[in-house]
Design a protein around this motif. Structure first.
Motif, PDB file in Angstrom:
ATOM      1  N   GLU A 121      38.306  38.807  39.207  1.00 62.76           N
ATOM      2  CA  GLU A 121      37.243  39.743  38.245  1.00 62.76           C
ATOM      3  C   GLU A 121      36.225  38.749  37.755  1.00 62.76           C
ATOM      4  O   GLU A 121      35.242  39.021  37.706  1.00 62.76           O
ATOM      5  CB  GLU A 121      38.099  40.271  37.091  1.00 62.76           C
ATOM      6  CG  GLU A 121      39.138  41.237  37.307  1.00 62.76           C
ATOM      7  CD  GLU A 121      38.480  42.730  37.268  1.00 62.76           C
ATOM      8  OE1 GLU A 121      37.905  43.039  38.178  1.00 62.76           O
ATOM      9  OE2 GLU A 121      38.608  43.399  36.093  1.00 62.76           O
TER      10      GLU A 121
ATOM     11  N   GLU B 235      35.203  39.373  30.940  1.00 64.74           N
ATOM     12  CA  GLU B 235      36.368  39.140  31.709  1.00 64.74           C
ATOM     13  C   GLU B 235      36.905  37.955  31.410  1.00 64.74           C
ATOM     14  O   GLU B 235      38.219  37.575  31.650  1.00 64.74           O
ATOM     15  CB  GLU B 235      35.899  39.140  33.287  1.00 64.74           C
ATOM     16  CG  GLU B 235      35.652  40.483  33.641  1.00 64.74           C
ATOM     17  CD  GLU B 235      36.830  41.553  33.661  1.00 64.74           C
ATOM     18  OE1 GLU B 235      37.847  40.957  33.713  1.00 64.74           O
ATOM     19  OE2 GLU B 235      36.502  42.629  33.425  1.00 64.74           O
TER      20      GLU B 235
ATOM     21  N   HIS C  20      44.476  49.135  35.661  1.00 63.58           N
ATOM     22  CA  HIS C  20      45.114  48.039  35.229  1.00 63.58           C
ATOM     23  C   HIS C  20      45.893  48.321  34.053  1.00 63.58           C
ATOM     24  O   HIS C  20      47.074  47.805  33.872  1.00 63.58           O
ATOM     25  CB  HIS C  20      44.178  46.875  34.705  1.00 63.58           C
ATOM     26  CG  HIS C  20      43.371  46.358  35.755  1.00 63.58           C
ATOM     27  ND1 HIS C  20      42.188  45.394  35.787  1.00 63.58           N
ATOM     28  CD2 HIS C  20      43.427  46.295  37.281  1.00 63.58           C
ATOM     29  CE1 HIS C  20      41.820  45.241  36.803  1.00 63.58           C
ATOM     30  NE2 HIS C  20      42.430  45.339  37.808  1.00 63.58           N
TER      31      HIS C  20
ATOM     32  N   GLU D 173      39.720  49.325  35.634  1.00 66.43           N
ATOM     33  CA  GLU D 173      40.409  48.959  34.500  1.00 66.43           C
ATOM     34  C   GLU D 173      41.506  49.742  34.485  1.00 66.43           C
ATOM     35  O   GLU D 173      42.609  49.491  33.547  1.00 66.43           O
ATOM     36  CB  GLU D 173      39.244  48.752  33.461  1.00 66.43           C
ATOM     37  CG  GLU D 173      38.036  47.859  33.700  1.00 66.43           C
ATOM     38  CD  GLU D 173      38.693  46.381  33.787  1.00 66.43           C
ATOM     39  OE1 GLU D 173      39.852  46.091  33.562  1.00 66.43           O
ATOM     40  OE2 GLU D 173      37.983  45.490  34.409  1.00 66.43           O
TER      41      GLU D 173
ATOM     42  N   GLU E 161      42.740  46.867  28.209  1.00 66.63           N
ATOM     43  CA  GLU E 161      42.225  47.174  29.527  1.00 66.63           C
ATOM     44  C   GLU E 161      41.682  48.686  29.238  1.00 66.63           C
ATOM     45  O   GLU E 161      40.647  49.057  30.206  1.00 66.63           O
ATOM     46  CB  GLU E 161      43.609  47.347  30.406  1.00 66.63           C
ATOM     47  CG  GLU E 161      44.345  46.244  30.579  1.00 66.63           C
ATOM     48  CD  GLU E 161      43.572  45.262  31.663  1.00 66.63           C
ATOM     49  OE1 GLU E 161      42.494  45.603  32.075  1.00 66.63           O
ATOM     50  OE2 GLU E 161      43.743  43.879  31.621  1.00 66.63           O
TER      51      GLU E 161
HETATM   52 FE1  OFO Z   1      41.433  44.452  33.931  1.00 67.07          FE
HETATM   53  O1  OFO Z   1      40.293  43.051  34.554  1.00 67.07           O
HETATM   54 FE2  OFO Z   1      38.683  43.321  33.993  1.00 67.07          FE
HETATM   55  O2  OFO Z   1      39.017  43.447  32.181  1.00 67.07           O
END
Ligand code: OFO
Length: 169
Positions: free
Chosen positions: A130, A94, A53, A50, A17
């Motif tokens: 995403e 992604e 995340h 990100e 991430e």
């Molecule tokens: Fe963390 O979703 Fe984009 O890589």
């Protein structure tokens, strides 16, 4: 407590991430250099997303009384052949991240780690969004092709477009 295997794979995901954050920030810098500030802003916002995340996983490991181990983040590319190449890469990236998230979920099912399954469900839903957003932007960029005026128009409106996609969801 997390099993060693689950702890390792989630630590690896934190790194991934953070790499995504780095990659999108590097792409944002590239967009600024070609005077596309709207795309640059969009990618800078994705950089922050990100990182959020990564921090969500960081907190999850701590909540499970387990060990956060941060790894070295790879250097992202800093040169891109075109805006189209940037968003083709975002979409491919992604899709690769989705695979990683699915692998963590699969492992948590195998190990009967129910809390990790619940946590990963949030990421699975997030990856649907995403990929959808990445594809939406990619298709718009493809649509304008080499048209300068159309590209400038899209650059001015891309942030709003992204929000509209969010609202449709
Ligand atoms: Fe963390 O979703 Fe984009 O890589």
């Amino acid at each position: 407590m997390l099993s060693q295997h689950i702890q390792d794979i989630i630590n690896e995901q934190i790194k991934s991430e953070m790499y995504s954050a780095h990659l999108y920030l590097s792409m944002s810098a590239y967009c600024e250099t070609i005077n596309l500030s709207g795309f640059a802003k969009l990618l800078r916002e994705h950089n922050e997303e990100e990182m959020s995340h990564a921090m969500r996983l960081f907190d999850y490991i701590l909540d499970r009384n387990s060990k956060v181990e941060l790894g070295a983040i790879d250097k992202p590319p800093s040169d891109f052949p075109s805006l189209l190449a940037v968003f083709e890469k975002v979409y491919e990236h992604e899709k690769a991240v989705t695979e990683m998230i699915n692998n963590i979920y699969a492992l948590s099912v195998k190990e009967k780690d129910y809390p990790t399954q619940v946590e990963m469900q949030w990421f699975i839903s997030e990856q649907v969004e995403e990929e959808k957003t990445a594809l939406h932007v990619l298709e718009r960029v493809r649509m304008v092709g080499d048209s300068g005026p159309a590209l400038l128009f899209l650059d001015t409106h891309i942030i709003n477009e992204d929000e509209e996609v969010e609202e449709i969801r």
